[in-house]
Motif scaffolding. Structure first.
Motif, mmCIF file in Angstrom:
data_model
loop_
_atom_site.group_PDB
_atom_site.id
_atom_site.type_symbol
_atom_site.label_atom_id
_atom_site.label_comp_id
_atom_site.label_asym_id
_atom_site.label_seq_id
_atom_site.Cartn_x
_atom_site.Cartn_y
_atom_site.Cartn_z
ATOM 1 N N ALA A 178 -5.523 6.032 -5.228
ATOM 2 C CA ALA A 178 -6.279 6.403 -6.653
ATOM 3 C C ALA A 178 -7.395 5.544 -6.728
ATOM 4 N N ALA A 179 -7.383 4.092 -6.363
ATOM 5 C CA ALA A 179 -8.458 3.217 -6.494
ATOM 6 C C ALA A 179 -9.621 3.609 -5.753
ATOM 7 N N VAL A 180 -9.326 4.297 -4.332
ATOM 8 C CA VAL A 180 -10.474 5.048 -3.507
ATOM 9 C C VAL A 180 -11.092 5.996 -4.185
ATOM 10 N N ASN A 181 -10.275 6.759 -5.014
ATOM 11 C CA ASN A 181 -10.807 8.163 -5.796
ATOM 12 C C ASN A 181 -11.687 7.565 -6.846
ATOM 13 N N MET A 182 -11.246 6.317 -7.507
ATOM 14 C CA MET A 182 -12.013 6.008 -8.656
ATOM 15 C C MET A 182 -13.388 5.554 -7.905
ATOM 16 N N LEU A 183 -13.462 4.790 -6.986
ATOM 17 C CA LEU A 183 -14.698 4.342 -6.305
ATOM 18 C C LEU A 183 -15.515 5.643 -5.704
ATOM 19 N N LEU A 184 -14.989 6.530 -5.351
ATOM 20 C CA LEU A 184 -15.692 7.655 -4.638
ATOM 21 C C LEU A 184 -16.296 8.307 -6.012
ATOM 22 N N ALA A 185 -15.610 8.385 -7.125
ATOM 23 C CA ALA A 185 -16.182 9.137 -8.216
ATOM 24 C C ALA A 185 -17.375 8.058 -8.552
ATOM 25 N N ALA A 287 -21.087 -5.511 -5.734
ATOM 26 C CA ALA A 287 -19.831 -4.866 -4.883
ATOM 27 C C ALA A 287 -18.445 -4.582 -5.974
ATOM 28 N N ALA A 288 -18.176 -3.334 -5.663
ATOM 29 C CA ALA A 288 -17.065 -2.930 -6.428
ATOM 30 C C ALA A 288 -15.590 -3.501 -5.728
ATOM 31 N N ILE A 289 -14.929 -4.195 -6.164
ATOM 32 C CA ILE A 289 -13.533 -4.766 -5.606
ATOM 33 C C ILE A 289 -12.451 -4.213 -6.456
ATOM 34 N N VAL A 290 -11.411 -3.807 -5.793
ATOM 35 C CA VAL A 290 -10.120 -3.587 -6.394
ATOM 36 C C VAL A 290 -8.968 -4.374 -5.940
ATOM 37 N N GLY A 302 -11.921 -10.015 -15.193
ATOM 38 C CA GLY A 302 -12.681 -8.507 -15.103
ATOM 39 C C GLY A 302 -12.604 -7.976 -13.746
ATOM 40 N N LEU A 303 -11.484 -7.984 -13.104
ATOM 41 C CA LEU A 303 -11.301 -7.580 -11.720
ATOM 42 C C LEU A 303 -10.636 -6.264 -12.117
ATOM 43 N N SER A 304 -11.114 -5.244 -11.446
ATOM 44 C CA SER A 304 -10.068 -3.972 -11.344
ATOM 45 C C SER A 304 -9.177 -4.130 -10.572
ATOM 46 N N SER A 305 -8.049 -3.719 -10.691
ATOM 47 C CA SER A 305 -6.781 -3.770 -10.044
ATOM 48 C C SER A 305 -5.907 -2.761 -10.104
ATOM 49 N N VAL A 306 -4.849 -2.454 -9.212
ATOM 50 C CA VAL A 306 -3.883 -1.438 -9.422
ATOM 51 C C VAL A 306 -2.613 -2.092 -9.941
ATOM 52 N N ALA A 307 -2.205 -1.365 -11.112
ATOM 53 C CA ALA A 307 -1.251 -2.094 -11.891
ATOM 54 C C ALA A 307 0.151 -1.337 -11.714
ATOM 55 N N GLN A 308 1.119 -2.162 -11.251
ATOM 56 C CA GLN A 308 2.444 -1.556 -10.992
ATOM 57 C C GLN A 308 3.274 -1.460 -12.499
ATOM 58 N N PRO A 309 3.886 -0.306 -12.649
ATOM 59 C CA PRO A 309 4.590 -0.076 -13.971
ATOM 60 C C PRO A 309 6.061 -0.984 -13.930
ATOM 61 N N VAL A 310 5.930 -2.227 -13.625
ATOM 62 C CA VAL A 310 7.264 -2.892 -13.546
ATOM 63 C C VAL A 310 8.007 -3.053 -14.771
ATOM 64 N N GLU A 311 7.475 -3.010 -15.982
ATOM 65 C CA GLU A 311 8.516 -2.649 -17.013
ATOM 66 C C GLU A 311 9.254 -1.413 -17.029
ATOM 67 N N GLU A 312 8.806 -0.465 -16.377
ATOM 68 C CA GLU A 312 9.688 0.833 -16.508
ATOM 69 C C GLU A 312 10.563 0.455 -15.342
ATOM 70 N N VAL A 347 -6.469 0.133 -12.896
ATOM 71 C CA VAL A 347 -7.067 -0.344 -14.479
ATOM 72 C C VAL A 347 -8.425 -0.664 -13.923
ATOM 73 N N GLU A 348 -9.410 -0.062 -14.777
ATOM 74 C CA GLU A 348 -10.737 -0.290 -14.370
ATOM 75 C C GLU A 348 -11.324 -1.227 -15.083
ATOM 76 N N ARG A 349 -12.112 -2.281 -14.570
ATOM 77 C CA ARG A 349 -12.611 -3.123 -15.365
ATOM 78 C C ARG A 349 -14.099 -3.663 -14.999
ATOM 79 N N ILE A 350 -14.915 -4.202 -16.058
ATOM 80 C CA ILE A 350 -16.177 -4.481 -15.939
ATOM 81 C C ILE A 350 -16.295 -6.163 -15.443
#
Lengths: 360, 360
Positions: A178-185, A287-290, A302-312, A347-350
């Motif tokens: 998903a992170a790659v796809n976001m960057l591709l977009a 550069a875009a970093i995730v 303000g770093l984009s990052s892949v969030a794990q649904p740990v609570e769930e 989670v996309e961040r600026i």
DNA sequence: CCCCCAAATTTGATCGATCAAATTTTGTGC
DNA sequence: GCACAAAATTTGATCGATCAAATTTGGGGG
């Protein structure tokens, strides 16, 4: 005035202990009128059954055990923190409690299981990391002790393995994908991956998601060039990012926020232009970093990052364990999945424009 | 084969239950020869007394409760993480266990105490933060429940208050004072302080250390100018640091690592020269920043920080609690201090030269 | 009005340890 | 050898709940 007990309440109400016990444990066996009367008295006297007495008789402690690891790297440790909190909350509202323990090693952990089972009569355990060919799972499984793992089972070669036991995990590959796809977009094409140089299967999984997405987008031939591995530190992230940048990467997906932080720091001042994609990635065209895990550090910077649904994940683990321990005639209710792979979300961040050129 | 019990072991050994019980709880009452024989049998059978049965009789659960707060800011949360681990370890080696619980508010926390005392029979509680005029402490105190607080008691006005109950805290003022002294030794003179704009007494304490050290060094007149307060975020740190820099600060001591991180980010690219002290503070002569809590983020980025001896604090808390709960005739051993203020220490680091000018 | 069965309630035993008191063993002095 | 206290060990009761079995209550049918 001493704490009320079944017996004291019973004599006050002129009913027997067992009736009160039934009101609490098998209400249908009690005539509605008496039930009301007893419930009122229970509320009035603030009666709460003693867990110790109950445990002695039922052999149930209503307690789960969980090992606390030494805080190695608090950056990633924050994930387990959230997990532990969610677990406690879920356990509490299911009427269970959580007991902590420490262990020096996985063998010691098994020794602790043994102790805690015998002494405290714990009803089950929650494991927060799975190792390839996990001896702890095997021990618990053989003994028939209920447990659930946060993490998929891996075989000795680090491949996803089948297992009987309950587990919940987060689909790391789906996250990096998903992170790659976001960057591709966003217009990036040369998207690098920065992972761990350990043989850790979790890392391999995350890398695979990147490969899959890149290949699907038609950039498969870049995969051998744009993947790098290093140690999981900020410094490692900086070095790795520099390497990928020199190979033409305009964006980097990382296996952790530590790596991403290093990459971000490094690339913040890199040659302008080198990291400018078709569409600007953010202020200053940096550069875009995730990253991965969406730790507070990522949020703060303000770093984009892949969030794990740990609570769930935590809630589901409690659901599975409590279901397993529930009285048997639960045929009516749908059993929760004993094995569950949750999808993370990006989670996309600026990036914070803290040190943007020209600011003071 | 079922778990051995006192009774089963006793009949095997042809002694009475009580003798075995005495071997474990009052060895001096048993003849050495029998004691050896019983101990051997205990080891052979891997016998461990049931905590539930014991608790039922003795009214002791060998369990402490501790509230888990929602992970607000994982940057600072890392301190509590370390604390929790150390606490678990210390409790474990003292034969106690730790039970977690969650609460929505301080009032709810008291409700949980009540529940946990009645139901699980917890022997005591550990509070991990003290609020001014703390209602929870008061409740526990009045009820006579053993407890210890990580944090000094504060009165309603936010001043250090006297209290009966046990507590351990870290001397924040001593920490910032030491940080200032370190910076002075490095040649800095205009040393700023960046704190929280909440009325939090912990923050006031940290600020005081800075004031004290500045005054002692003869820079007392700078205090009104070089102190700033803001919200405890990275962004707040950046803004605050910019302000202090504009007032001529060449170094900043912060109330937290979050603030320090923001300050560091901001000043990394600030006008060269503005932050160059008599002696260079680090690579590139950048401003010297000192954070507080020595979180993993600080370690990762090479940020100097004031480190709290949380492990020691945790061990002491367990020491106090176990002492309080120990059998009364402990007149012989020296009781641990019921109130203890620990000195933190400054961890000096050289900032990571990640983005140093001229690097690639 | 009585009998029978189901529903409602009570009684006695038990979980596994410790406490307090009773009993047996050991050791000492004469 | 004996009395007697001290040491060592055993016995019975108890902590507070649940289980399993026994007992009482209540309602419907004949």
């Amino acid at each position: 005035m001493p704490r009320p007990t079944l017996a004291s309440l019973a004599s006050e109400l002129a009913v027997s202990r067992q009736t009160i016990s039934n009101v609490l444990n098998a209400p249908h066996k009690v005539k509605p009128a008496t039930r009301e009367r007893v419930l009122a008295a229970i509320a009035a006297a603030d009666y709460r059954p003693s867990a110790a007495a109950r445990q002695l008789r039922t052999q149930r402690s209503m307690n789960f055990g969980i090992r606390l690891y030494p805080a190695t790297d608090g950056i990633n440790g924050a994930v387990l923190d959230r997990f532990l909190h969610a677990l406690t909350e879920a356990a509490q509202s299911a009427g269970y409690r959580l007991t902590l323990f420490c262990a020096d090693s996985d063998e010691d952990e098994v020794r602790q299981y043994e102790q805690l089972l015998d002494v405290a009569g714990l009803d089950g355990f929650i494991l927060t990391s799975s190792t390839p060919d996990d001896a702890r799972s095997r021990w618990l499984q053989e003994r028939g002790t209920p447990f659930a793992v946060f993490g998929r089972p891996w075989d000795a070669d680090g491949h996803s393995a089948a297992a009987e036991h309950a587990w919940v995990d987060v689909d790391g590959a789906a996250g990096t994908e998903a992170a790659v796809n976001m960057l591709l977009a966003q217009g990036h094409a040369r998207i690098g991956f920065l992972g761990w140089h350990t043989g850790n299967p979790v890392g391999a999984d995350r890398r695979q998601g990147w490969e899959r997405a890149m290949t699907a987008a038609g950039y498969g031939r870049d995969v051998p060039v744009l993947g790098a591995e290093t140690e999981d530190t900020v410094a490692g992230g900086a070095t790795g990012a520099a390497l990928l940048a020199s190979r033409g990467a305009t964006a980097v997906v990382c296996s952790s926020d530590s790596l991403a932080l290093g990459a971000m720091e490094k690339l913040r001042e890199a040659r302008p232009g080198a990291f400018r994609p078709g569409q600007p990635a953010g202020p200053g065209g940096r550069a875009a970093i995730v990253g991965f895990d969406d730790t507070p550090v990522a949020a703060a910077l303000g770093l984009s990052s892949v969030a794990q649904p740990v609570e769930e994940a935590a809630r589901h683990i409690i659901r599975v364990l409590t279901h397993e321990l529930a009285a048997t005639p639960a045929a009516a209710i749908v059993p929760p999945a004993r094995q569950l792979l949750l999808a993370p979300r990006v989670v996309e961040r600026i990036p914070l424009p803290l040190a943007a050129p020209g600011s003071d």
